[in-house]
Write a protein that holds these residues in place. Structure first.
Motif, PDB file in Angstrom:
ATOM      1  N   VAL A 120       0.863  -1.179   0.000  1.00  0.00           N
ATOM      2  CA  VAL A 120       0.000   0.000   0.000  1.00  0.00           C
ATOM      3  C   VAL A 120       0.898   1.227   0.000  1.00  0.00           C
ATOM      4  O   VAL A 120       1.708   1.403   0.910  1.00  0.00           O
ATOM      5  CB  VAL A 120      -0.923   0.026   1.221  1.00  0.00           C
ATOM      6  N   VAL A 121       0.779   2.078  -1.012  1.00  0.00           N
ATOM      7  CA  VAL A 121       1.628   3.261  -1.112  1.00  0.00           C
ATOM      8  C   VAL A 121       0.749   4.493  -1.301  1.00  0.00           C
ATOM      9  O   VAL A 121      -0.257   4.458  -2.010  1.00  0.00           O
ATOM     10  CB  VAL A 121       2.655   3.135  -2.262  1.00  0.00           C
ATOM     11  N   HIS A 122       1.152   5.581  -0.655  1.00  0.00           N
ATOM     12  CA  HIS A 122       0.368   6.828  -0.633  1.00  0.00           C
ATOM     13  C   HIS A 122       1.053   7.850  -1.533  1.00  0.00           C
ATOM     14  O   HIS A 122       2.130   8.350  -1.208  1.00  0.00           O
ATOM     15  CB  HIS A 122       0.286   7.349   0.802  1.00  0.00           C
ATOM     16  N   VAL A 123       0.442   8.164  -2.665  1.00  0.00           N
ATOM     17  CA  VAL A 123       1.073   9.072  -3.623  1.00  0.00           C
ATOM     18  C   VAL A 123       0.882  10.514  -3.182  1.00  0.00           C
ATOM     19  O   VAL A 123      -0.044  10.849  -2.433  1.00  0.00           O
ATOM     20  CB  VAL A 123       0.522   8.868  -5.043  1.00  0.00           C
ATOM     21  N   SER A 124       1.762  11.374  -3.662  1.00  0.00           N
ATOM     22  CA  SER A 124       1.662  12.799  -3.346  1.00  0.00           C
ATOM     23  C   SER A 124       0.817  13.529  -4.386  1.00  0.00           C
ATOM     24  O   SER A 124      -0.106  14.264  -4.040  1.00  0.00           O
ATOM     25  CB  SER A 124       3.056  13.421  -3.247  1.00  0.00           C
ATOM     26  N   VAL A 125       1.126  13.356  -5.665  1.00  0.00           N
ATOM     27  CA  VAL A 125       0.356  13.984  -6.741  1.00  0.00           C
ATOM     28  C   VAL A 125      -0.161  12.904  -7.681  1.00  0.00           C
ATOM     29  O   VAL A 125       0.388  11.813  -7.762  1.00  0.00           O
ATOM     30  CB  VAL A 125       1.199  15.012  -7.531  1.00  0.00           C
ATOM     31  N   GLY A 126      -1.228  13.239  -8.386  1.00  0.00           N
ATOM     32  CA  GLY A 126      -1.839  12.287  -9.289  1.00  0.00           C
ATOM     33  C   GLY A 126      -1.497  12.557 -10.740  1.00  0.00           C
ATOM     34  O   GLY A 126      -0.767  13.491 -11.076  1.00  0.00           O
ATOM     35  N   GLY A 127      -2.059  11.719 -11.619  1.00  0.00           N
ATOM     36  CA  GLY A 127      -1.814  11.860 -13.043  1.00  0.00           C
ATOM     37  C   GLY A 127      -2.741  10.971 -13.843  1.00  0.00           C
ATOM     38  O   GLY A 127      -3.604  10.283 -13.299  1.00  0.00           O
ATOM     39  N   THR A 128      -2.556  10.977 -15.139  1.00  0.00           N
ATOM     40  CA  THR A 128      -3.424  10.229 -16.049  1.00  0.00           C
ATOM     41  C   THR A 128      -2.917   8.823 -16.324  1.00  0.00           C
ATOM     42  O   THR A 128      -3.605   8.030 -16.959  1.00  0.00           O
ATOM     43  CB  THR A 128      -3.556  10.981 -17.379  1.00  0.00           C
ATOM     44  N   ALA A 129      -1.718   8.501 -15.886  1.00  0.00           N
ATOM     45  CA  ALA A 129      -1.147   7.168 -16.029  1.00  0.00           C
ATOM     46  C   ALA A 129      -0.041   7.056 -14.994  1.00  0.00           C
ATOM     47  O   ALA A 129       0.364   8.046 -14.377  1.00  0.00           O
ATOM     48  CB  ALA A 129      -0.595   6.954 -17.442  1.00  0.00           C
ATOM     49  N   LEU A 130       0.460   5.845 -14.793  1.00  0.00           N
ATOM     50  CA  LEU A 130       1.536   5.646 -13.839  1.00  0.00           C
ATOM     51  C   LEU A 130       2.540   4.647 -14.390  1.00  0.00           C
ATOM     52  O   LEU A 130       2.278   3.950 -15.365  1.00  0.00           O
ATOM     53  CB  LEU A 130       0.982   5.175 -12.488  1.00  0.00           C
ATOM     54  N   ARG A 131       3.691   4.605 -13.755  1.00  0.00           N
ATOM     55  CA  ARG A 131       4.641   3.532 -13.980  1.00  0.00           C
ATOM     56  C   ARG A 131       5.270   3.190 -12.635  1.00  0.00           C
ATOM     57  O   ARG A 131       5.376   4.032 -11.756  1.00  0.00           O
ATOM     58  CB  ARG A 131       5.685   3.899 -15.035  1.00  0.00           C
ATOM     59  N   VAL A 132       5.660   1.928 -12.496  1.00  0.00           N
ATOM     60  CA  VAL A 132       6.148   1.387 -11.237  1.00  0.00           C
ATOM     61  C   VAL A 132       7.637   1.104 -11.358  1.00  0.00           C
ATOM     62  O   VAL A 132       8.088   0.550 -12.370  1.00  0.00           O
ATOM     63  CB  VAL A 132       5.398   0.094 -10.868  1.00  0.00           C
ATOM     64  N   ARG A 133       8.374   1.465 -10.321  1.00  0.00           N
ATOM     65  CA  ARG A 133       9.808   1.185 -10.289  1.00  0.00           C
ATOM     66  C   ARG A 133      10.065   0.076  -9.269  1.00  0.00           C
ATOM     67  O   ARG A 133       9.817   0.238  -8.078  1.00  0.00           O
ATOM     68  CB  ARG A 133      10.576   2.457  -9.909  1.00  0.00           C
ATOM     69  N   LEU A 134      10.515  -1.078  -9.769  1.00  0.00           N
ATOM     70  CA  LEU A 134      10.867  -2.208  -8.916  1.00  0.00           C
ATOM     71  C   LEU A 134      12.349  -2.143  -8.569  1.00  0.00           C
ATOM     72  O   LEU A 134      13.120  -1.445  -9.227  1.00  0.00           O
ATOM     73  CB  LEU A 134      10.566  -3.521  -9.639  1.00  0.00           C
ATOM     74  N   THR A 135      12.743  -2.915  -7.548  1.00  0.00           N
ATOM     75  CA  THR A 135      14.142  -2.872  -7.143  1.00  0.00           C
ATOM     76  C   THR A 135      14.672  -4.235  -6.736  1.00  0.00           C
ATOM     77  O   THR A 135      13.971  -5.026  -6.099  1.00  0.00           O
ATOM     78  CB  THR A 135      14.347  -1.866  -5.981  1.00  0.00           C
ATOM     79  N   ASN A 136      15.906  -4.477  -7.123  1.00  0.00           N
ATOM     80  CA  ASN A 136      16.723  -5.579  -6.618  1.00  0.00           C
ATOM     81  C   ASN A 136      18.065  -4.980  -6.198  1.00  0.00           C
ATOM     82  O   ASN A 136      19.111  -5.597  -6.341  1.00  0.00           O
ATOM     83  CB  ASN A 136      16.910  -6.649  -7.705  1.00  0.00           C
ATOM     84  N   ARG A 137      17.990  -3.738  -5.710  1.00  0.00           N
ATOM     85  CA  ARG A 137      19.183  -2.929  -5.463  1.00  0.00           C
ATOM     86  C   ARG A 137      20.165  -3.608  -4.514  1.00  0.00           C
ATOM     87  O   ARG A 137      21.373  -3.507  -4.683  1.00  0.00           O
ATOM     88  CB  ARG A 137      18.747  -1.586  -4.884  1.00  0.00           C
ATOM     89  N   LEU A 138      19.654  -4.267  -3.481  1.00  0.00           N
ATOM     90  CA  LEU A 138      20.523  -4.876  -2.481  1.00  0.00           C
ATOM     91  C   LEU A 138      20.611  -6.390  -2.647  1.00  0.00           C
ATOM     92  O   LEU A 138      21.204  -7.079  -1.807  1.00  0.00           O
ATOM     93  CB  LEU A 138      20.022  -4.531  -1.065  1.00  0.00           C
TER      94      LEU A 138
END
Length: 467
Positions: A120-138
């Motif tokens: 569950v993530v709480h966005v700050s501003v909205g838009g007409t589309a989104l994209r998700v950034r996944l991570t395997n950084r560590l």
């Protein structure tokens, strides 16, 4: 003279969030956003490893505490002597992708074979589309996620995995449902056609295939109830009935961007537990960057930036510890985020508390601030430095560390290190005992802030300096 910042400081929080109008088709917006090469700070990482590098078996087939503060604290700002960036600072609204939410990678956990995580993530501003950034950084091995979805959480249900009916969307990566992330890498999704209102809660769900054994990257201290479906792919479950366990960490996800036309860019808050939200109420989004985003919602849409929280509890400027050091993670957590225009830095207390007394010299901390500013300016990003907040009474406090904190804050107020300075120290200290937090802002450990203290920090930021 009454400034815009003072007027905005007195405005109440909006009672609701409104969805942006769908006045342009998604195809036209995507064309406008991708017609020109992205600037370096917005380029998506090239992180997918070739399928041949992944074992064939690994790839599948198929209630808020009441605050004593009734209004925003007055902004406390000092403008530093001008610093000329190496690259011109961008100004004015621009159409395109804007960062709206972030969780900085801070740790790893054992693999979650055949498990779905619903974040569950709480966005700050909205838009007409989104994209998700996944991570395997560590991570230390390729990470495979064979199904990812995004949807809107059902309103009024901060502790529920249920989605708004009809809002769940499949998330793809270069056209494929399966995401494969190399060790140490992030991966940004294809655009997802889902309208996102300002201040909305999103559900980001990801399934790890059976047999997976790679450690997963997470943000440990989410202060948010997230959900686990321990048996099978539940990414498309709208009611959330398969999610029978909970977690307070964010798994796999490190960012969300939204498409805005025009875009005012984004602000990134780089910090430690004070920025991560320790001491504030869980599931309430009362971290100071969240409250700053609420406050900025009073601005016109074309001037309203996204706010990203790159705080990690226990983080330090100079040395790795809880997560990579601020210097080591500056690129991944700040400079490569979409639309970043301003960086707010609140780091340094943990460096004091983990340094032997004979090394309590402010010089290394001040040098780190200079390095952050120089690197940010090279990307056209303005930098706001925050003074270190008091913590006398905490078990780590000593008179020697207090003297170093005061010397660091004096150097910040004198100017020359940052483009501007937000005096967080002045916003939350006890006037009668300035080495301590004001009791009304103390969460109880004399270091971390309660909800009222988080409101005070958010109120100490002048919106006029964030553009």
């Amino acid at each position: 003279m009454v400034t815009a910042g003072r007027i905005l400081a007195a405005l109440p929080l909006p009672s609701s969030s409104l969805s942006l109008p769908l006045s342009l088709s998604l195809s036209l917006l995507l064309g406008a956003a991708t017609g020109a090469a992205p600037r370096p700070a917005e380029a998506a990482p090239r992180s997918a490893v070739p399928q041949s590098a992944v074992p064939r078996s690994a790839v599948p087939r198929s209630a808020t505490r009441q605050s004593a503060v009734s209004r925003w604290a007055a902004p406390r700002w000092a403008v530093s002597r001008p610093i000329t960036p190496q690259a011109a600072v961008r100004s004015g609204p621009r159409p395109g992708w804007t960062g709206t939410w972030e969780a900085a990678p801070s740790a790893t956990a054992p693999a979650l074979p055949d498990t779905t995580v619903r974040n569950v993530v709480h966005v700050s501003v909205g838009g007409t589309a989104l994209r998700v950034r996944l991570t395997n950084r560590l991570g230390t091995a390729p990470l495979v996620l064979d199904a990812v979805t995004a949807g809107r959480q059902r309103p009024g249900a901060p502790g529920s995995p249920a989605a708004v009916p009809g809002s769940l969307r499949a998330v793809t990566f270069h056209g494929a449902r399966t995401a494969v992330l190399a060790p140490g890498a992030d991966l940004t999704s294809d655009p997802v056609p889902l309208a996102v209102p300002d201040g909305a809660n999103l559900l980001l769900s990801a399934h790890t295939p059976a047999g997976a054994d790679a450690p997963v990257t997470l943000h440990r201290a989410a202060l948010q109830t997230n959900f686990l479906a321990p048996h099978g792919d539940a990414t498309a479950d709208p009611d959330g009935t398969a999610y029978t366990a909970t977690t307070t960490a964010w798994y796999h996800v490190t960012g969300v961007d939204v498409l805005r036309a025009p875009s005012a860019g984004s602000v990134v808050a780089l910090g430690d537990s004070l920025t991560d939200g320790t001491g504030s109420t869980r599931d309430a989004n009362h971290r100071w960057p969240d409250l700053l985003a609420d406050r900025l919602r009073a601005l016109p849409t074309t001037r309203r930036p996204g706010v990203l929280n790159a705080g990690i509890g226990g983080n330090r400027l100079l040395h790795d510890g809880t997560g990579p050091s601020a210097l080591a993670r500056l690129d991944g957590d700040v400079l490569t985020r979409a639309g970043v225009r301003v960086l707010v830095v609140l780091e340094g207390v943990n460096d004091l508390n983990h340094t032997p007394p004979e090394a309590l010299d402010p010089a290394p901390v001040l040098a780190a601030y200079r390095t952050i500013t120089a690197r940010a300016h090279a990307h056209g990003v303005r930098v706001v430095g925050a003074t270190l907040t008091p913590y006398a009474g905490h078990r780590a406090w000593t008179p020697a560390r207090e003297a170093t904190r005061q010397r660091i804050n004096a150097a910040l107020r004198a100017g020359g290190l940052f483009d501007a300075v937000a005096d967080f120290d002045a916003a939350v200290r006890d006037p009668d005992r300035p080495e301590r937090l004001l009791p009304a802002y103390d969460s109880g450990d004399h270091l971390h802030l309660d909800d009222a203290g988080m409101f005070a920090l958010a109120g100490a930021v002048d919106p006029a300096r964030l553009r």
